[in-house]
Design an enzyme around this catalytic site. Sequence first.
Site, PDB file in Angstrom:
ATOM      1  N   GLY A 183       6.090  12.288 -11.032  1.00  0.00           N
ATOM      2  CA  GLY A 183       6.838  12.444  -9.786  1.00  0.00           C
ATOM      3  C   GLY A 183       7.490  11.126  -9.435  1.00  0.00           C
ATOM      4  O   GLY A 183       7.012  10.057  -9.854  1.00  0.00           O
ATOM      5  N   HIS A 184       8.555  11.200  -8.654  1.00  0.00           N
ATOM      6  CA  HIS A 184       9.276   9.973  -8.298  1.00  0.00           C
ATOM      7  C   HIS A 184       8.378   9.048  -7.475  1.00  0.00           C
ATOM      8  O   HIS A 184       7.348   9.486  -6.935  1.00  0.00           O
ATOM      9  CB  HIS A 184      10.574  10.307  -7.540  1.00  0.00           C
ATOM     10  CG  HIS A 184      10.325  11.009  -6.232  1.00  0.00           C
ATOM     11  ND1 HIS A 184       9.952  10.339  -5.089  1.00  0.00           N
ATOM     12  CD2 HIS A 184      10.404  12.320  -5.883  1.00  0.00           C
ATOM     13  CE1 HIS A 184       9.811  11.200  -4.095  1.00  0.00           C
ATOM     14  NE2 HIS A 184      10.078  12.420  -4.555  1.00  0.00           N
ATOM     15  N   GLY A 197       6.685   7.307  -4.627  1.00  0.00           N
ATOM     16  CA  GLY A 197       6.460   7.753  -3.257  1.00  0.00           C
ATOM     17  C   GLY A 197       6.310   9.264  -3.118  1.00  0.00           C
ATOM     18  O   GLY A 197       6.234   9.784  -1.995  1.00  0.00           O
ATOM     19  N   GLY A 245       3.767  11.056  -3.853  1.00  0.00           N
ATOM     20  CA  GLY A 245       2.428  11.454  -3.409  1.00  0.00           C
ATOM     21  C   GLY A 245       1.375  11.525  -4.511  1.00  0.00           C
ATOM     22  O   GLY A 245       0.262  12.012  -4.276  1.00  0.00           O
ATOM     23  N   SER A 289      -0.473   9.127  -6.135  1.00  0.00           N
ATOM     24  CA  SER A 289      -1.714   8.361  -5.914  1.00  0.00           C
ATOM     25  C   SER A 289      -2.520   8.979  -4.773  1.00  0.00           C
ATOM     26  O   SER A 289      -3.750   9.012  -4.821  1.00  0.00           O
ATOM     27  CB  SER A 289      -1.386   6.900  -5.590  1.00  0.00           C
ATOM     28  OG  SER A 289      -0.798   6.276  -6.697  1.00  0.00           O
ATOM     29  N   GLU A 317      -1.635   5.627 -13.474  1.00  0.00           N
ATOM     30  CA  GLU A 317      -0.738   4.754 -14.253  1.00  0.00           C
ATOM     31  C   GLU A 317      -1.503   3.764 -15.143  1.00  0.00           C
ATOM     32  O   GLU A 317      -1.292   2.545 -15.052  1.00  0.00           O
ATOM     33  CB  GLU A 317       0.240   4.021 -13.319  1.00  0.00           C
ATOM     34  CG  GLU A 317       1.051   5.007 -12.479  1.00  0.00           C
ATOM     35  CD  GLU A 317       2.356   4.426 -11.960  1.00  0.00           C
ATOM     36  OE1 GLU A 317       2.872   3.479 -12.569  1.00  0.00           O
ATOM     37  OE2 GLU A 317       2.863   4.946 -10.952  1.00  0.00           O
TER      38      GLU A 317
HETATM   39  N1  LIG Z   1      -1.608   3.278   3.499  1.00  0.00           N
HETATM   40  C1  LIG Z   1      -0.447   3.894   3.733  1.00  0.00           C
HETATM   41  N2  LIG Z   1       0.080   3.955   4.986  1.00  0.00           N
HETATM   42  C2  LIG Z   1       1.256   4.590   5.225  1.00  0.00           C
HETATM   43  N3  LIG Z   1       1.964   5.239   4.278  1.00  0.00           N
HETATM   44  C3  LIG Z   1       1.492   5.208   3.027  1.00  0.00           C
HETATM   45  C4  LIG Z   1       0.269   4.540   2.678  1.00  0.00           C
HETATM   46  N4  LIG Z   1       0.058   4.689   1.346  1.00  0.00           N
HETATM   47  C5  LIG Z   1       1.100   5.422   0.890  1.00  0.00           C
HETATM   48  N5  LIG Z   1       1.957   5.726   1.894  1.00  0.00           N
HETATM   49  C6  LIG Z   1       3.205   6.514   1.762  1.00  0.00           C
HETATM   50  O1  LIG Z   1       2.870   7.807   1.273  1.00  0.00           O
HETATM   51  C7  LIG Z   1       3.844   8.222   0.296  1.00  0.00           C
HETATM   52  C8  LIG Z   1       3.137   8.605  -0.978  1.00  0.00           C
HETATM   53  O2  LIG Z   1       2.542   7.440  -1.526  1.00  0.00           O
HETATM   54  P1  LIG Z   1       1.817   7.445  -2.946  1.00  0.00           P
HETATM   55  O3  LIG Z   1       1.238   6.092  -3.142  1.00  0.00           O
HETATM   56  O4  LIG Z   1       0.885   8.608  -2.998  1.00  0.00           O
HETATM   57  O5  LIG Z   1       3.057   7.694  -3.925  1.00  0.00           O
HETATM   58  P2  LIG Z   1       3.129   7.640  -5.530  1.00  0.00           P
HETATM   59  O6  LIG Z   1       3.741   8.936  -5.972  1.00  0.00           O
HETATM   60  O7  LIG Z   1       1.812   7.264  -6.080  1.00  0.00           O
HETATM   61  O8  LIG Z   1       4.208   6.483  -5.782  1.00  0.00           O
HETATM   62  P3  LIG Z   1       4.301   5.386  -6.980  1.00  0.00           P
HETATM   63  O9  LIG Z   1       4.920   6.084  -8.166  1.00  0.00           O
HETATM   64  O10 LIG Z   1       5.228   4.345  -6.418  1.00  0.00           O
HETATM   65  O11 LIG Z   1       2.928   4.859  -7.241  1.00  0.00           O
HETATM   66  C9  LIG Z   1       4.818   7.070   0.139  1.00  0.00           C
HETATM   67  O12 LIG Z   1       5.992   7.367   0.867  1.00  0.00           O
HETATM   68  C10 LIG Z   1       4.107   5.880   0.737  1.00  0.00           C
HETATM   69  O13 LIG Z   1       5.028   4.999   1.342  1.00  0.00           O
HETATM   70 MG   LIG Z   2       1.100   5.653  -7.115  1.00  0.00          MG
END
Ligand SMILES: Nc1ncnc2c1ncn2[C@@H]1O[C@H](COP(=O)(O)OP(=O)(O)OP(=O)(O)O)[C@@H](O)[C@H]1O
Ligand SMILES: [Mg+2]
Length: 286
Positions: free
Chosen positions: A41-42, A44, A46, A48, A173
């Site tokens: 997924g791109h 941000g 979701g 993680s 990752e």
């Molecule tokens: N502690 C936090 N407080 C506020 N927003 C958060 C927090 N952690 C993540 N987010 C937001 O929640 C959304 C999802 O984050 P997440 O880390 O799950 O994305 P991801 O798919 O793992 O991204 P990446 O590929 O960059 O690791 C993002 O828009 C991020 O900015």
């Molecule tokens: Mg992540």
Amino acid sequence: MGIRFNQVSYDYSSFAQGLYTAIKDINLEITEKHEFIALVGHTGSGKSTLAKHMNALIFPTSGNLEIFGHLITAKRNKKVKYNDIRKKVGLVFQFPEYQLFEETVEKDIMFGPMNFKITKEEAKLIAKESLNLVGLDDSYLLRNPYNLSGGEKKRVSIAGILAMDPDILVLDEPTSGLDPAGRRVLMDLFKDINEKTGKTIVIITHDMDLVYQYFNRVLVMNDGHLVFDGTPETLFRETDMAKHHLDYPNTIKVLNYLNQNLGLNMNIYQKTNEAALAEIKKAAII
Ligand SMILES: Nc1ncnc2c1ncn2[C@@H]1O[C@H](COP(=O)(O)OP(=O)(O)OP(=O)(O)O)[C@@H](O)[C@H]1O
Ligand SMILES: [Mg+2]
């Protein structure tokens, strides 16, 4: 048993931004038997946040999860044995700095196994074996994790989870920041563990080449929604990846480019460079 998400949503709340819904209405089942799953997924989208639910590191804001028979809801439940969950589902963090905290690599990897009522000597042996599995030799055992390179830290954090021998491994990752050879070594290790032990492994990655070559199930997140759950073959054949802000594997891109520009009609769905080359040779343009 494994893990089941029922209508799970999760809100982050921060003073600056207020509420932010990172995952929305997720329904998903991951069994503990022999699955090898890519989560893509791109940035941000979701991924993680979804992964952190899988061993109850965070709790859903709404909906619930069943993790090996334990019901996880928004409220912390005193009856749920969270340690049992952590033993069954091992999560390797995206940023290893959050996972490594002891003063030596050996102590760090021993930390998990030491909770399982084994002797120090046994834990030491497990630490050494796990470290070797991820491609680091014994000379690393007494080093301070803080002073390792990014890729080495990543390997040590993976060794720490392998040492706990969980039924389901979730790796956020695990190959990012590694050189191409290191990436292959680790992917081959994960595939090997999956094949030999039948453990389920979930790997978050941005690398579509790996997704195509190694996995038989892929989950796609887009803007907090789970938008695809199926085989990589179906994903790349039937989905407009741009819609999910994602790319195609290189083999597909190159073969498609050649088809378009040379008026060929090659089968673009080749998983490896070797298979792609064979297809090009068949088209007799080389
Ligand atoms: N502690 C936090 N407080 C506020 N927003 C958060 C927090 N952690 C993540 N987010 C937001 O929640 C959304 C999802 O984050 P997440 O880390 O799950 O994305 P991801 O798919 O793992 O991204 P990446 O590929 O960059 O690791 C993002 O828009 C991020 O900015
Ligand atoms: Mg992540």
